[in-house]
Design a protein around this motif. Sequence first.
Motif, PDB file in Angstrom:
ATOM      1  N   GLU A   1      29.537  61.881  -3.112  1.00  0.00           N
ATOM      2  CA  GLU A   1      29.326  62.880  -4.160  1.00  0.00           C
ATOM      3  C   GLU A   1      28.614  62.258  -5.362  1.00  0.00           C
ATOM      4  O   GLU A   1      27.686  62.847  -5.921  1.00  0.00           O
ATOM      5  CB  GLU A   1      30.673  63.469  -4.588  1.00  0.00           C
ATOM      6  N   ALA A   2      29.021  61.064  -5.753  1.00  0.00           N
ATOM      7  CA  ALA A   2      28.376  60.378  -6.881  1.00  0.00           C
ATOM      8  C   ALA A   2      26.899  60.135  -6.588  1.00  0.00           C
ATOM      9  O   ALA A   2      26.041  60.381  -7.452  1.00  0.00           O
ATOM     10  CB  ALA A   2      29.091  59.062  -7.168  1.00  0.00           C
ATOM     11  N   LYS A   3      26.590  59.663  -5.388  1.00  0.00           N
ATOM     12  CA  LYS A   3      25.191  59.413  -5.017  1.00  0.00           C
ATOM     13  C   LYS A   3      24.374  60.700  -5.079  1.00  0.00           C
ATOM     14  O   LYS A   3      23.244  60.708  -5.582  1.00  0.00           O
ATOM     15  CB  LYS A   3      25.109  58.813  -3.609  1.00  0.00           C
TER      16      LYS A   3
ATOM     17  N   ALA B   1      30.756  60.916 -14.251  1.00  0.00           N
ATOM     18  CA  ALA B   1      32.077  60.279 -14.253  1.00  0.00           C
ATOM     19  C   ALA B   1      33.166  61.312 -14.545  1.00  0.00           C
ATOM     20  O   ALA B   1      34.194  61.354 -13.865  1.00  0.00           O
ATOM     21  CB  ALA B   1      32.124  59.145 -15.268  1.00  0.00           C
ATOM     22  N   ALA B   2      32.930  62.159 -15.540  1.00  0.00           N
ATOM     23  CA  ALA B   2      33.909  63.190 -15.905  1.00  0.00           C
ATOM     24  C   ALA B   2      34.079  64.209 -14.776  1.00  0.00           C
ATOM     25  O   ALA B   2      35.200  64.597 -14.437  1.00  0.00           O
ATOM     26  CB  ALA B   2      33.485  63.892 -17.187  1.00  0.00           C
TER      27      ALA B   2
ATOM     28  N   ASN C   1      36.294  63.039 -12.150  1.00  0.00           N
ATOM     29  CA  ASN C   1      37.655  62.764 -12.643  1.00  0.00           C
ATOM     30  C   ASN C   1      37.951  61.288 -12.902  1.00  0.00           C
ATOM     31  O   ASN C   1      39.096  60.859 -12.770  1.00  0.00           O
ATOM     32  CB  ASN C   1      38.712  63.360 -11.702  1.00  0.00           C
ATOM     33  N   PHE C   2      36.925  60.531 -13.279  1.00  0.00           N
ATOM     34  CA  PHE C   2      37.172  59.155 -13.704  1.00  0.00           C
ATOM     35  C   PHE C   2      37.585  59.174 -15.167  1.00  0.00           C
ATOM     36  O   PHE C   2      37.053  59.972 -15.943  1.00  0.00           O
ATOM     37  CB  PHE C   2      35.919  58.293 -13.505  1.00  0.00           C
ATOM     38  N   PRO C   3      38.524  58.313 -15.567  1.00  0.00           N
ATOM     39  CA  PRO C   3      38.992  58.337 -16.954  1.00  0.00           C
ATOM     40  C   PRO C   3      37.923  57.918 -17.964  1.00  0.00           C
ATOM     41  O   PRO C   3      37.915  58.418 -19.082  1.00  0.00           O
ATOM     42  CB  PRO C   3      40.170  57.361 -16.962  1.00  0.00           C
ATOM     43  N   THR C   4      37.028  57.015 -17.561  1.00  0.00           N
ATOM     44  CA  THR C   4      35.953  56.569 -18.457  1.00  0.00           C
ATOM     45  C   THR C   4      34.686  56.320 -17.651  1.00  0.00           C
ATOM     46  O   THR C   4      34.734  56.098 -16.435  1.00  0.00           O
ATOM     47  CB  THR C   4      36.315  55.250 -19.182  1.00  0.00           C
ATOM     48  N   GLN C   5      33.559  56.311 -18.354  1.00  0.00           N
ATOM     49  CA  GLN C   5      32.286  55.987 -17.721  1.00  0.00           C
ATOM     50  C   GLN C   5      32.304  54.545 -17.219  1.00  0.00           C
ATOM     51  O   GLN C   5      31.771  54.248 -16.148  1.00  0.00           O
ATOM     52  CB  GLN C   5      31.154  56.193 -18.717  1.00  0.00           C
ATOM     53  N   SER C   6      32.935  53.669 -17.985  1.00  0.00           N
ATOM     54  CA  SER C   6      33.015  52.255 -17.612  1.00  0.00           C
ATOM     55  C   SER C   6      33.762  52.073 -16.291  1.00  0.00           C
ATOM     56  O   SER C   6      33.330  51.326 -15.410  1.00  0.00           O
ATOM     57  CB  SER C   6      33.716  51.471 -18.724  1.00  0.00           C
ATOM     58  N   PHE C   7      34.874  52.769 -16.135  1.00  0.00           N
ATOM     59  CA  PHE C   7      35.659  52.665 -14.902  1.00  0.00           C
ATOM     60  C   PHE C   7      34.854  53.194 -13.715  1.00  0.00           C
ATOM     61  O   PHE C   7      34.836  52.597 -12.645  1.00  0.00           O
ATOM     62  CB  PHE C   7      36.977  53.439 -15.048  1.00  0.00           C
ATOM     63  N   PHE C   8      34.149  54.304 -13.923  1.00  0.00           N
ATOM     64  CA  PHE C   8      33.289  54.851 -12.872  1.00  0.00           C
ATOM     65  C   PHE C   8      32.218  53.844 -12.474  1.00  0.00           C
ATOM     66  O   PHE C   8      31.971  53.615 -11.287  1.00  0.00           O
ATOM     67  CB  PHE C   8      32.641  56.156 -13.346  1.00  0.00           C
ATOM     68  N   GLY C   9      31.604  53.207 -13.472  1.00  0.00           N
ATOM     69  CA  GLY C   9      30.553  52.228 -13.187  1.00  0.00           C
ATOM     70  C   GLY C   9      31.063  51.066 -12.364  1.00  0.00           C
ATOM     71  O   GLY C   9      30.411  50.633 -11.406  1.00  0.00           O
ATOM     72  N   LYS C  10      32.230  50.551 -12.715  1.00  0.00           N
ATOM     73  CA  LYS C  10      32.817  49.431 -11.969  1.00  0.00           C
ATOM     74  C   LYS C  10      33.178  49.845 -10.548  1.00  0.00           C
ATOM     75  O   LYS C  10      32.953  49.097  -9.594  1.00  0.00           O
ATOM     76  CB  LYS C  10      34.051  48.908 -12.699  1.00  0.00           C
TER      77      LYS C  10
END
Length: 56
Positions: A11-13, A27-28, A31-40
């Motif tokens: 889905e992200a791709k 990211a939102a 349902n990732f809490p932050t953009q940083s967490f999504f990136g990692k």
Amino acid sequence: LQWIVQMVITEAKQLLENSDLSIKEIAARLNFPTQSFFGKYFKQYVGVSPKEYRNH
């Protein structure tokens, strides 16, 4: 768990390739809490950051 990871990454791709949403908005939406967490998370499974993926 692997199935869930695969669905989220797919889905992200698709969103990175086919939308004008910012990485923060993607990211939102996923349902990732932050953009940083999504990136990692994305980089862990794909090998490149979301920004690098979108630019290629």
